[in-house]
Scaffold this motif. Structure first.
Motif, PDB file in Angstrom:
ATOM      1  N   VAL A  80       0.856  -1.190   0.000  1.00  0.00           N
ATOM      2  CA  VAL A  80       0.000   0.000   0.000  1.00  0.00           C
ATOM      3  C   VAL A  80       0.892   1.240   0.000  1.00  0.00           C
ATOM      4  O   VAL A  80       1.810   1.361   0.809  1.00  0.00           O
ATOM      5  CB  VAL A  80      -0.920   0.005   1.236  1.00  0.00           C
ATOM      6  CG1 VAL A  80      -1.722   1.294   1.314  1.00  0.00           C
ATOM      7  CG2 VAL A  80      -1.844  -1.198   1.205  1.00  0.00           C
ATOM      8  N   CYS A  81       0.606   2.160  -0.936  1.00  0.00           N
ATOM      9  CA  CYS A  81       1.417   3.379  -1.036  1.00  0.00           C
ATOM     10  C   CYS A  81       0.636   4.632  -0.647  1.00  0.00           C
ATOM     11  O   CYS A  81       1.194   5.714  -0.593  1.00  0.00           O
ATOM     12  CB  CYS A  81       1.991   3.523  -2.438  1.00  0.00           C
ATOM     13  SG  CYS A  81       0.751   3.885  -3.693  1.00  0.00           S
ATOM     14  N   TRP A 117      -5.738   5.055  -6.297  1.00  0.00           N
ATOM     15  CA  TRP A 117      -5.756   4.343  -7.578  1.00  0.00           C
ATOM     16  C   TRP A 117      -4.798   3.161  -7.528  1.00  0.00           C
ATOM     17  O   TRP A 117      -5.198   2.022  -7.743  1.00  0.00           O
ATOM     18  CB  TRP A 117      -5.371   5.281  -8.730  1.00  0.00           C
ATOM     19  CG  TRP A 117      -6.436   6.283  -9.021  1.00  0.00           C
ATOM     20  CD1 TRP A 117      -6.586   7.504  -8.440  1.00  0.00           C
ATOM     21  CD2 TRP A 117      -7.519   6.143  -9.931  1.00  0.00           C
ATOM     22  NE1 TRP A 117      -7.688   8.134  -8.936  1.00  0.00           N
ATOM     23  CE2 TRP A 117      -8.273   7.325  -9.870  1.00  0.00           C
ATOM     24  CE3 TRP A 117      -7.910   5.140 -10.807  1.00  0.00           C
ATOM     25  CZ2 TRP A 117      -9.417   7.518 -10.638  1.00  0.00           C
ATOM     26  CZ3 TRP A 117      -9.044   5.349 -11.573  1.00  0.00           C
ATOM     27  CH2 TRP A 117      -9.783   6.522 -11.484  1.00  0.00           C
ATOM     28  N   ASP A 118      -3.540   3.437  -7.267  1.00  0.00           N
ATOM     29  CA  ASP A 118      -2.538   2.371  -7.284  1.00  0.00           C
ATOM     30  C   ASP A 118      -2.809   1.296  -6.240  1.00  0.00           C
ATOM     31  O   ASP A 118      -2.536   0.121  -6.476  1.00  0.00           O
ATOM     32  CB  ASP A 118      -1.134   2.950  -7.061  1.00  0.00           C
ATOM     33  CG  ASP A 118      -0.653   3.759  -8.259  1.00  0.00           C
ATOM     34  OD1 ASP A 118      -1.256   3.645  -9.344  1.00  0.00           O
ATOM     35  OD2 ASP A 118       0.330   4.502  -8.099  1.00  0.00           O
ATOM     36  N   PRO A 172     -10.293  -6.313  -0.292  1.00  0.00           N
ATOM     37  CA  PRO A 172     -11.068  -5.121   0.072  1.00  0.00           C
ATOM     38  C   PRO A 172     -10.412  -3.861  -0.491  1.00  0.00           C
ATOM     39  O   PRO A 172      -9.241  -3.859  -0.868  1.00  0.00           O
ATOM     40  CB  PRO A 172     -10.998  -5.123   1.596  1.00  0.00           C
ATOM     41  CG  PRO A 172      -9.706  -5.806   1.902  1.00  0.00           C
ATOM     42  CD  PRO A 172      -9.549  -6.858   0.839  1.00  0.00           C
ATOM     43  N   SER A 173     -11.200  -2.819  -0.551  1.00  0.00           N
ATOM     44  CA  SER A 173     -10.654  -1.512  -0.933  1.00  0.00           C
ATOM     45  C   SER A 173      -9.592  -1.132   0.091  1.00  0.00           C
ATOM     46  O   SER A 173      -9.806  -1.273   1.293  1.00  0.00           O
ATOM     47  CB  SER A 173     -11.769  -0.468  -0.959  1.00  0.00           C
ATOM     48  OG  SER A 173     -11.246   0.781  -1.301  1.00  0.00           O
ATOM     49  N   ARG A 174      -8.439  -0.669  -0.379  1.00  0.00           N
ATOM     50  CA  ARG A 174      -7.321  -0.396   0.523  1.00  0.00           C
ATOM     51  C   ARG A 174      -7.120   1.079   0.820  1.00  0.00           C
ATOM     52  O   ARG A 174      -6.110   1.451   1.388  1.00  0.00           O
ATOM     53  CB  ARG A 174      -6.030  -0.988  -0.039  1.00  0.00           C
ATOM     54  CG  ARG A 174      -6.105  -2.492  -0.193  1.00  0.00           C
ATOM     55  CD  ARG A 174      -4.773  -3.140  -0.388  1.00  0.00           C
ATOM     56  NE  ARG A 174      -4.095  -2.714  -1.598  1.00  0.00           N
ATOM     57  CZ  ARG A 174      -2.920  -3.209  -1.989  1.00  0.00           C
ATOM     58  NH1 ARG A 174      -2.321  -4.132  -1.291  1.00  0.00           N
ATOM     59  NH2 ARG A 174      -2.363  -2.785  -3.108  1.00  0.00           N
ATOM     60  N   SER A 175      -8.021   1.941   0.448  1.00  0.00           N
ATOM     61  CA  SER A 175      -7.869   3.355   0.822  1.00  0.00           C
ATOM     62  C   SER A 175      -9.209   4.043   0.877  1.00  0.00           C
ATOM     63  O   SER A 175     -10.185   3.566   0.462  1.00  0.00           O
ATOM     64  CB  SER A 175      -6.938   4.084  -0.115  1.00  0.00           C
ATOM     65  OG  SER A 175      -7.004   3.693  -1.439  1.00  0.00           O
TER      66      SER A 175
END
Length: 160
Positions: free
Chosen positions: A22-23, A27-28, A157-160
């Motif tokens: 995770v950055c 988007w990324d 899952p969505s990460r942000s």
């Protein structure tokens, strides 16, 4: 998720996040690599491409349920092309309803760019969404596919 009518089949599955770490970029952090295997009378091929965001991937199950319920309209050629009903940021996959009767729905799985058949890549490639596979499915099969797809997305899952 397997969509098959005995003649044509499309198998789709989320494989992994494109970027494992995770950055902090929404988007990324949320691109999923989708693996696909396609079988038609024209041939067989497979692909793996980061073509859906996590939120986009979740809309596929809702679309399948809508197709089963009859709330997704039948669409036809538009200026000589078949456009999907469900569009995503990357124009690699798309879905549409080609026909409906009392017993089944014919869905179109649009396959462009990296998901297109090998004989339509490179110089011979058609325009976006021009290649599609028609699959005739009953309501129960569409609902089963939606459930399978949702289960396959649980690890992502969505990460942000």
């Amino acid at each position: 998720m397997r969509l098959s009518d005995g003649t044509n089949s499309v198998d789709l599955r989320p494989l992994r996040y494109q970027f494992p770490v995770v950055c902090g970029n929404p988007w990324d952090d949320n691109w999923l690599i989708i693996g696909g295997s396609v079988t038609t009378p024209e041939g067989r091929w497979s692909f793996a491409d980061p073509c859906l965001l996590t939120d986009e991937a979740r809309t596929v199950a809702a679309w399948l349920r809508g197709a089963a319920a009859g709330t997704v309209p039948v669409t036809g050629p538009d200026d000589g092309s078949w456009w999907p009903d469900d569009l995503f940021v990357e124009p690699v996959l798309g879905f549409g309803v080609a026909a409906r009767d009392e017993e089944a729905v014919v869905i179109r799985v649009h396959l462009s760019l990296e998901a297109a058949p090998p004989w339509q890549r490179g110089d011979a490639k058609p325009g976006l969404y021009q290649y599609w596979v028609g699959i005739r499915l009953g309501t129960a099969a569409l609902l089963r596919a939606a459930e399978e797809w949702e289960r396959s997305l649980e690890p992502f899952p969505s990460r942000s």
